[in-house]
Design a protein around this motif. Structure first.
Motif, PDB file in Angstrom:
ATOM      1  N   GLU A   1       0.867  -1.184   0.000  1.00 43.17           N
ATOM      2  CA  GLU A   1       0.000   0.000   0.000  1.00 43.17           C
ATOM      3  C   GLU A   1       0.902   1.232   0.000  1.00 43.17           C
ATOM      4  OE1 GLU A   1      -0.669   0.390   4.832  1.00 43.17           O
ATOM      5  OE2 GLU A   1      -2.177  -0.652   3.620  1.00 43.17           O
ATOM      6  N   ALA A   2       0.319   2.387  -0.287  1.00 43.32           N
ATOM      7  CA  ALA A   2       1.119   3.614  -0.319  1.00 43.32           C
ATOM      8  C   ALA A   2       1.668   3.927   1.072  1.00 43.32           C
ATOM      9  CB  ALA A   2       0.262   4.770  -0.820  1.00 43.32           C
ATOM     10  N   ILE A   3       2.918   4.399   1.124  1.00 43.60           N
ATOM     11  CA  ILE A   3       3.509   4.809   2.393  1.00 43.60           C
ATOM     12  C   ILE A   3       4.166   6.170   2.232  1.00 43.60           C
ATOM     13  CG2 ILE A   3       3.882   2.455   3.237  1.00 43.60           C
ATOM     14  CD1 ILE A   3       6.790   2.700   2.405  1.00 43.60           C
ATOM     15  N   THR A   4       4.315   6.875   3.333  1.00 39.29           N
ATOM     16  CA  THR A   4       4.957   8.190   3.332  1.00 39.29           C
ATOM     17  C   THR A   4       6.321   8.074   4.000  1.00 39.29           C
ATOM     18  OG1 THR A   4       2.818   9.309   3.459  1.00 39.29           O
ATOM     19  CG2 THR A   4       4.759  10.582   4.078  1.00 39.29           C
TER      20      THR A   4
ATOM     21  N   ILE B   1       5.280   7.193  -1.496  1.00 36.65           N
ATOM     22  CA  ILE B   1       5.693   6.003  -2.229  1.00 36.65           C
ATOM     23  C   ILE B   1       4.431   5.207  -2.575  1.00 36.65           C
ATOM     24  CG2 ILE B   1       7.216   4.019  -2.266  1.00 36.65           C
ATOM     25  CD1 ILE B   1       8.616   6.722  -1.742  1.00 36.65           C
ATOM     26  N   PRO B   2       4.113   5.041  -3.860  1.00 34.35           N
ATOM     27  CA  PRO B   2       2.866   4.350  -4.232  1.00 34.35           C
ATOM     28  C   PRO B   2       2.891   2.859  -3.877  1.00 34.35           C
ATOM     29  CG  PRO B   2       3.794   5.579  -6.088  1.00 34.35           C
ATOM     30  CD  PRO B   2       4.839   5.529  -5.033  1.00 34.35           C
ATOM     31  N   ALA B   3       1.719   2.273  -3.779  1.00 35.56           N
ATOM     32  CA  ALA B   3       1.611   0.828  -3.607  1.00 35.56           C
ATOM     33  C   ALA B   3       2.245   0.132  -4.814  1.00 35.56           C
ATOM     34  CB  ALA B   3       0.147   0.420  -3.473  1.00 35.56           C
ATOM     35  N   GLY B   4       2.870  -1.002  -4.557  1.00 41.14           N
ATOM     36  CA  GLY B   4       3.511  -1.750  -5.626  1.00 41.14           C
ATOM     37  C   GLY B   4       4.917  -1.290  -5.955  1.00 41.14           C
ATOM     38  N   SER B   5       5.450  -0.337  -5.201  1.00 44.90           N
ATOM     39  CA  SER B   5       6.803   0.157  -5.447  1.00 44.90           C
ATOM     40  C   SER B   5       7.844  -0.782  -4.831  1.00 44.90           C
ATOM     41  CB  SER B   5       6.982   1.557  -4.843  1.00 44.90           C
ATOM     42  OG  SER B   5       6.099   2.483  -5.423  1.00 44.90           O
ATOM     43  N   THR B   6       9.049  -0.725  -5.371  1.00 46.69           N
ATOM     44  CA  THR B   6      10.173  -1.446  -4.785  1.00 46.69           C
ATOM     45  C   THR B   6      10.931  -0.513  -3.854  1.00 46.69           C
ATOM     46  OG1 THR B   6      10.454  -2.944  -6.660  1.00 46.69           O
ATOM     47  CG2 THR B   6      12.378  -2.584  -5.249  1.00 46.69           C
TER      48      THR B   6
END
Length: 445
Positions: A325-328, A334-339
């Motif tokens: 999920e998105a994190i700050t 940082i969007p969901a699905g990011s590395t």
């Protein structure tokens, strides 16, 4: 706010990583140039966000999924699925079994005598070798670590079944070629490289199969110090058991062996710290040549030296997770699905948390210094639910081996031998680390 970093590249940054000398060095260059949070192209991933601030890393510590492409180099060792990137639903029970086998103090104590005997065998061999080229720390200590994990996790293994030198070499071939393939352009020698990898894998699988055949029917159910039996009792398939043994042998012998090697490398270049370790060993052990398990808690300076060595040379130089999920992270979304890339070496060299980070200083690990530092500033075994299951065992083994060797020897560098870091799943020296092992009596002034 846009995350700083280099421009996107058609090759996903492979050329830049290769030019830097590997991802272990590239991560440090990125953070030196762009700061604590960097966005950069990463082969197989596209774009990754690297975080070298231990406080911001806390926001990611619960992440449990790894990006498959980044750890694809381990896939040849895992015919039943890459154990490093299997989903949380599969990974959690597998991790629980490993922790049951590897993390318990009672089992550490039960195998301690075997570890001592193996360490003494190596020390005796070094004492008989007075060659001018010195001893090869990584070669000898990774082989020792492999013998220890076989004795510990496989319920004891006939030495005739495991040629430690050949096993270590075969793992090195697989990792060298698989990691190198991520960053080098295709060449005419790819077919030859592939044959080398397949030959090495065939040997490793054959070795593990021989061990498993020997172990079949030779253990009592419920013996939780036996990895093979514990996996069988947990309902793991034969293919998953073989893969787990393969990866455990790889991870256990690489991490412990290189951690002890780098520690002795540093002590050979810092005689004042080496003298202090020797004095502590003499005070705690007296005339005894090795500690017992309870002594390890009293070897506080030795523990500080080991931790500082793993800060300067973390056994695993990086890791990664995928956001669910998105994190700050500070001012960045940082969007969901990011590395999210974990640059362990860059975290350990962050000057905001480690003043003069290149300097070897075990005093960084006094209780007072540790209490004043961010929790994730020192992460040699990773963080969160994918951290190293064998961390506790690795520390016990490393402390014991260091105690035995430093009680008996002083170490000095071999003149003219250059030590250069290289990425091989762990942080190794490209041409090993050669030191002269002198009996301590001969080294006293």
């Amino acid at each position: 706010m846009r995350i700083p970093g280099p421009a996107t590249r058609d090759d996903d940054g492979a050329a830049a990583i290769g030019a830097a000398g590997g991802l272990h060095l590239y991560q440090r260059q990125l953070h030196d140039r762009y700061g604590d949070v960097v966005q950069f192209p990463l082969p197989g991933v596209g774009t990754a966000v690297s975080v070298a601030d231990p406080v911001l890393l806390e926001r990611t510590a619960r992440l449990d999924e790894r990006p498959e492409a980044l750890f694809a180099f381990l896939s040849p060792l895992c015919e039943a699925g890459n154990l490093q990137v299997i989903g949380a639903e599969e990974h959690t029970p597998w991790r629980r079994v490993l922790l049951d086998v590897l993390a318990g103090r009672p089992s550490h104590e039960r195998h301690f005598g075997e570890f001592v005997a193996l360490a003494h065998d190596l020390a005796d061999r070094w004492a008989a070798d007075d060659g001018a080229r010195g001893v090869a720390l990584q070669e000898d200590l990774t082989a020792l670590s492999l013998r220890m994990i076989c004795a510990y996790a496989l319920g004891g293994t006939d030495p005739a079944l495991v040629d430690t030198g050949r096993v270590v070499h075969a793992f090195e071939v697989v990792l060298t070629e698989s990691i190198g393939q991520m960053y080098r352009p295709p060449g005419a020698d790819e077919e030859a490289r592939a044959r080398r990898v397949e030959d090495a894998l065939r040997y490793l699988r054959g070795t593990v199969d021989r061990v498993l055949d020997a172990r079949r029917g030779s253990r009592a159910r419920g013996d939780r110090s036996d990895l093979v039996g514990a996996l069988h009792d947990a309902g793991m398939t034969p293919a998953r058991i073989r893969d787990t043994v393969m990866v455990t042998l790889l991870a256990a012998h690489h991490t412990t062996g290189v951690a002890v090697s780098w520690t002795l490398h540093l002590l050979s270049r810092h005689p004042g710290a080496a003298d202090r370790v020797a004095a502590e060993l003499d005070a705690v052990l007296g005339e005894r040549a090795a500690p017992d398990h309870a002594d390890l808690r009293r070897l506080t300076y030795l523990d500080m030296v080991l931790k500082e060595a793993m800060r300067l040379y973390p056994p695993g130089p990086y890791g990664a997770r995928r956001t669910d999920e998105a994190i700050t992270l500070g001012p960045y979304e940082i969007p969901a699905g990011s590395t999210v890339f974990y640059p362990f070496w860059a975290v350990h060299m962050n000057p905001a948390h480690w003043p003069e980070p290149e300097r070897f200083d075990p005093e960084r690990f006094t209780p007072r210094a540790v209490a004043g530092r961010a929790r994730l500033a020192h992460i040699p075994f990773g963080i969160g639910p994918r951290s190293c299951e064998g961390a506790a065992l690795a520390v016990v083994e490393a402390q014991l081996v260091l105690a035995v060797l430093l009680k008996r020897f002083r170490f000095r560098p071999v003149p003219g031998h250059e030590v250069t870091t290289v990425e091989r799943f762990v942080l190794r020296a490209a041409d090993d680390i050669r030191v002269v092992a002198e009996p301590r009596e001969a080294g006293r002034g």
